[in-house]
Design an enzyme around this catalytic site. Structure first.
Site, PDB file in Angstrom:
ATOM      1  N   GLY A   1       0.831  -1.200   0.000  1.00 14.85           N
ATOM      2  CA  GLY A   1       0.000   0.000   0.000  1.00 14.85           C
ATOM      3  C   GLY A   1       0.857   1.238   0.000  1.00 14.85           C
ATOM      4  O   GLY A   1       2.073   1.193  -0.229  1.00 14.85           O
TER       5      GLY A   1
ATOM      6  N   MET B   1       1.890   3.047   2.372  1.00 16.05           N
ATOM      7  CA  MET B   1       2.886   3.116   3.429  1.00 16.05           C
ATOM      8  C   MET B   1       4.047   2.164   3.196  1.00 16.05           C
ATOM      9  O   MET B   1       5.147   2.396   3.670  1.00 16.05           O
ATOM     10  CB  MET B   1       2.238   2.776   4.771  1.00 16.05           C
ATOM     11  CG  MET B   1       1.210   3.786   5.234  1.00 16.05           C
ATOM     12  SD  MET B   1       1.956   5.381   5.520  1.00 16.05           S
ATOM     13  CE  MET B   1       3.136   4.959   6.780  1.00 16.05           C
TER      14      MET B   1
ATOM     15  N   ASP C   1      -8.434   8.365   6.112  1.00  6.31           N
ATOM     16  CA  ASP C   1      -8.237   7.558   4.894  1.00  6.31           C
ATOM     17  C   ASP C   1      -9.144   6.333   4.950  1.00  6.31           C
ATOM     18  O   ASP C   1      -8.738   5.209   4.672  1.00  6.31           O
ATOM     19  CB  ASP C   1      -6.777   7.140   4.755  1.00  6.31           C
ATOM     20  CG  ASP C   1      -6.457   6.582   3.355  1.00  6.31           C
ATOM     21  OD1 ASP C   1      -7.236   6.857   2.413  1.00  6.31           O
ATOM     22  OD2 ASP C   1      -5.441   5.881   3.208  1.00  6.31           O
TER      23      ASP C   1
END
Length: 782
Positions: free
Chosen positions: A64, A66, A178
């Site tokens: 993802g 991150m 988010d």
């Protein structure tokens, strides 16, 4: 995604099989989220690598914004966790890392069943990581891609759970920022779990100044977030509105070719009402979603709790009864979900639901589906409307239980199956000693909501306390839980729990009744002789009646003993009728009354009783199997076959259904089909082989039949073998003298199978013999 090697199912984002570690084809085929445009993550960690001296890698779960996420074993606490490795370009910013520490420290304060836990933040050789709770299941985005639009009831359930989790976080001043379907896991029990709290805000400051790092996902961003304005809890409400829209319609409210296109539409374009895309969505629900998606946050739901209240009832449509005019209001109580860390708490969850069933049966004007049918949906993600259709009910009561030490959290929801709306919901945070009071409160709330009353007054239906010893109560529930497993080792386990309950409370009549009944079950589903079980059952039943002569279960237990082991038909009828007098809704007492009619040759009376309980418990395979047996012995073979196959559709492992189907084929001279059916039965050993021997004998394979008979006659010298079925094979082979010797032994041992002597077609070859009529007189069936 299926593994090409072991065919195990994996999530759409998995790169390695969760079972065998085989690499999977990458990519889910859908549009990548906006945060996936960052630079490359750290190099992959291979299976078996130990990271940071404690986390052993099992598989990569996905990638993802991150960085990469792995499933790993925390070797210090022997627990699986999710390990997120942060991309170097994010970790390189010192202010971002400081913010991470602070935000994750705050996020760790969130303790809620619908939020994944954050465990640790650390660094190992320059790589920053987050250790968090691992939730087996599927993310909501993958689920929607796989099945399209979700049923309204399922969408409401998921949205309600997200609201629950958000409200807990918002109360702590934490905004997600988010929120999107890929950040929501649907666990194996079907519960929603919100992931990644505190992460988006941690890199928000960097996002403002770094054009290569935009935080959030444009498809789900609120207008104020798209404009880089301050956000609050109402931004999460907007994102949740998009998620709910997507669940209900299978599509997003806006379509665009770029991130900028999405951001512009969030600020300027009104979405199409979801009702226009899915006619099954109630108009009131459409209004709820559209209010979530207001451009002006002042016009949205102010917080998750108000949105939750609207989803549950406040904005819901008024519903009409499903049944015909004059029909009783109806309800099914589903097994409560176990939210505790210990899977062995399942017994308590089932026991709680069953106690509520028992209490609600005393509500006037309320039809309550019996336990077996209601519990047949346990562990299945079945839509509420489908449950309502199969059980023919208007309402469903479901809930969850979380137990930690002596602390207990029980949630309960009453749902209208027509539209999936919550009619009532409540959470109870109590001590374990309050469990009876909670049962009372739930039952009273349900009765009040459905505008029905307990027969005899408002307190008449309250849960009866058969013991004040909470430990004995739990041991009793464990006994009931294991008694229903119908395998020798598990049923035997229930005896231990009933005896332990009695040790804790010697005056616990209900535990004695449970113990008496389990001995009868053990006889029919295990190679155990009646002569060993009958005295123990009789002693326990007598003790139960001595302690409480007004206990329906105690009279049922005594009725069962008199019916199957003592052949005292009047005594059995009297005990079972007493049980029904004490509890008119006690369907198992009525079931045994049906069997009493059946084995005495009163087939129509038996079927009438079975039909009445089948209506209340339509998915109970034992009742359908009994109808198959009734038609078999009445020589109505077409109906018998239909009911036997229906039983196997409900439960293909219920013994001895395959043997009964084999008998039906045998009566029709379909010998090959009879043998194949009998091979599939879960009751093995002498019971199965002797019945197959009868088929061999009737199809002319006398040598094979004689071999089976010889084997089991020899083994009967040292182990239990039913004399009744030895006799049936002897008669099929023309060995009447040996057959009657076996029947006499069955009589002396109180063999429970002897109950079929009068009606069983397997005894047809012996009916003209005076010894047969003499034996009928001995068991009071002449």
């Amino acid at each position: 995604m299926k593994c090409p090697k072991c065919l195990a199912d994996n999530t759409g984002t998995a790169r390695f099989c969760s079972e065998c570690g085989t690499p999977l084809a990458s990519g889910s085929g859908g549009r990548p989220s906006f945060t996936e445009t960052m630079d490359s993550p750290p190099e992959r960690l291979s299976r078996g690598t130990v990271f940071a001296g404690r986390y052993e890698i099992i598989e990569e779960l996905g990638t993802g914004g991150m960085g990469r996420v792995y499933r790993a074993e925390d070797t210090k606490v022997k627990e699986q966790i999710a390990l997120k490795l942060i991309r170097p370009e994010i970790a390189a910013d010192g202010k971002t890392i400081d913010r991470f520490r602070n935000e994750l420290k705050t996020a760790r304060r969130i303790r809620h069943k619908n939020v994944t836990g954050m465990y640790d933040y650390g660094e190992d050789r320059g790589t920053h990581y987050i250790a968090m709770e691992y939730v087996p299941g599927e993310d909501l985005k993958s689920l929607i891609r796989r099945v399209g639009e979700l049923p309204v009831a399922k969408s409401l359930a998921v949205a309600g759970q997200i609201c629950d989790g958000l409200s807990e976080a918002h109360a702590l001043g934490i905004v997600h920022r988010d929120l999107k379907p890929s950040n929501i896991m649907i666990d194996k029990e079907g519960n929603a779990r919100i992931m990644d709290f505190g992460i988006a805000r941690s890199i928000e400051a960097k996002a403002v100044t770094d054009t290569d790092l935009i935080i959030g996902t444009p498809e789900y961003m609120s207008p104020e977030q798209a404009e880089c304005r301050d956000v609050d809890r109402r931004s999460d409400i907007y994102s949740l509105g998009i998620i709910l829209y997507e669940m209900l319609t299978g599509r997003l409210p806006f379509e665009a070719e770029s991130a900028v296109g999405f951001l512009l539409k969030h600020k300027t374009e009104k979405p199409k009402d979801p009702v226009e895309l899915n006619a099954l969505i109630p108009e009131s629900l459409g209004r709820i979603v559209m209010r979530c998606l207001e451009k002006d946050r002042e016009k949205r739901w102010p917080d998750a709790l108000e949105l939750l209240a609207a989803l549950r009832a406040g904005e819901g449509p008024k519903t009409e009864k499903l049944g015909p005019a004059g029909e009783k209001t109806s309800i099914a109580v589903l097994p409560f979900k176990n939210m505790s860390a210990d899977p062995e708490q399942d017994y308590f969850c089932e026991g709680l639901a069953e106690e509520l069933i028992n209490v609600l049966t005393q509500v006037g004007g309320l039809r309550v589906v019996a336990r077996t049918s209601a519990f047949s949906f346990h562990g299945k993600d079945t839509d509420i409307r489908e449950i309502g259709r199969k059980l023919n009910v208007e309402n469903v009561l479901e809930g969850s239980v979380r137990k930690a030490g002596q602390k207990l959290r029980i949630t309960a929801q009453l749902i209208n199956v027509a539209d999936g709306y919550h009619l009532w919901s409540e959470r109870f945070d109590r001590e374990m000693t309050d469990v009876f009071a909670i049962q009372d409160e739930i039952a009273q709330a349900v009765a009040a909501r459905m505008k029905t009353d307990f027969e005899g007054g408002p307190t008449a239906g309250l849960a009866k306390r058969y013991t004040d010893n909470i430990e004995a109560y739990h041991l009793y529930l464990k006994g009931i839980y294991w008694r229903r497993m119908l395998t020798v080792d598990r049923v035997s386990k229930s005896i231990e729990y009933f005896n332990r309950a009695i040790e804790k409370d010697p005056g616990y009549a209900l535990a004695y009744a449970g113990l008496a009944y389990v001995y009868q079950i053990l006889f029919f589903y295990s190679p155990s002789p009646s002569k060993n079980l009958y005295p123990r059952a009789l002693e326990a039943a007598r003790k139960a009646l001595e302690l409480d002569d007004n206990l329906a279960e105690a009279h049922e237990a005594m009725g069962v003993i008199k019916c199957y082991w003592e052949w005292d038909w009047e005594g059995a009828r009297s005990e079972l009728r007493k049980a029904l007098e004490l509890n008119p809704n006690y369907i198992w007492a009525r079931f045994h009354l049906a069997n009493l009619h059946l084995y005495n040759g009163r087939f129509d009376e038996a079927l009438a009783e079975l039909k009445s309980i089948h209506d209340r418990d339509p998915l109970n395979p034992a009742f359908v199997r009994a109808m198959a047996e009734c038609h078999l012995q009445a020589d109505r073979l077409e109906a018998a076959e239909s009911f036997a196959k229906e039983t196997l559709e409900i439960d293909p492992f219920l013994p001895p259904t395959w043997i009964i189907l084999g008998h039906i084929y045998l009566r029709r001279s379909l010998f090959g089909e009879a043998l194949e059916a009998m091979k599939k039965d879960t009751v093995k050993g002498s019971f199965q082989e002797l019945n197959m021997g009868i088929v061999h004998a009737r199809m002319g394979r006398t040598e094979e039949a004689r071999k089976i008979l010889s084997t089991w006659l020899e083994r009967s010298r040292t182990e239990y073998v039913s004399g009744y079925y030895l006799a049936a094979l002897c008669f099929a082979l023309g060995r009447k003298a040996t057959g009657f010797d076996c029947l006499e032994r069955a009589y002396d041992e109180h063999d429970g199978w002897l109950i079929g002597l009068k009606i069983d077609f397997l005894m047809d070859d012996a009916r003209d013999d005076p010894r047969y009529r003499a034996l009928l007189e001995k068991i009071n069936m002449a």
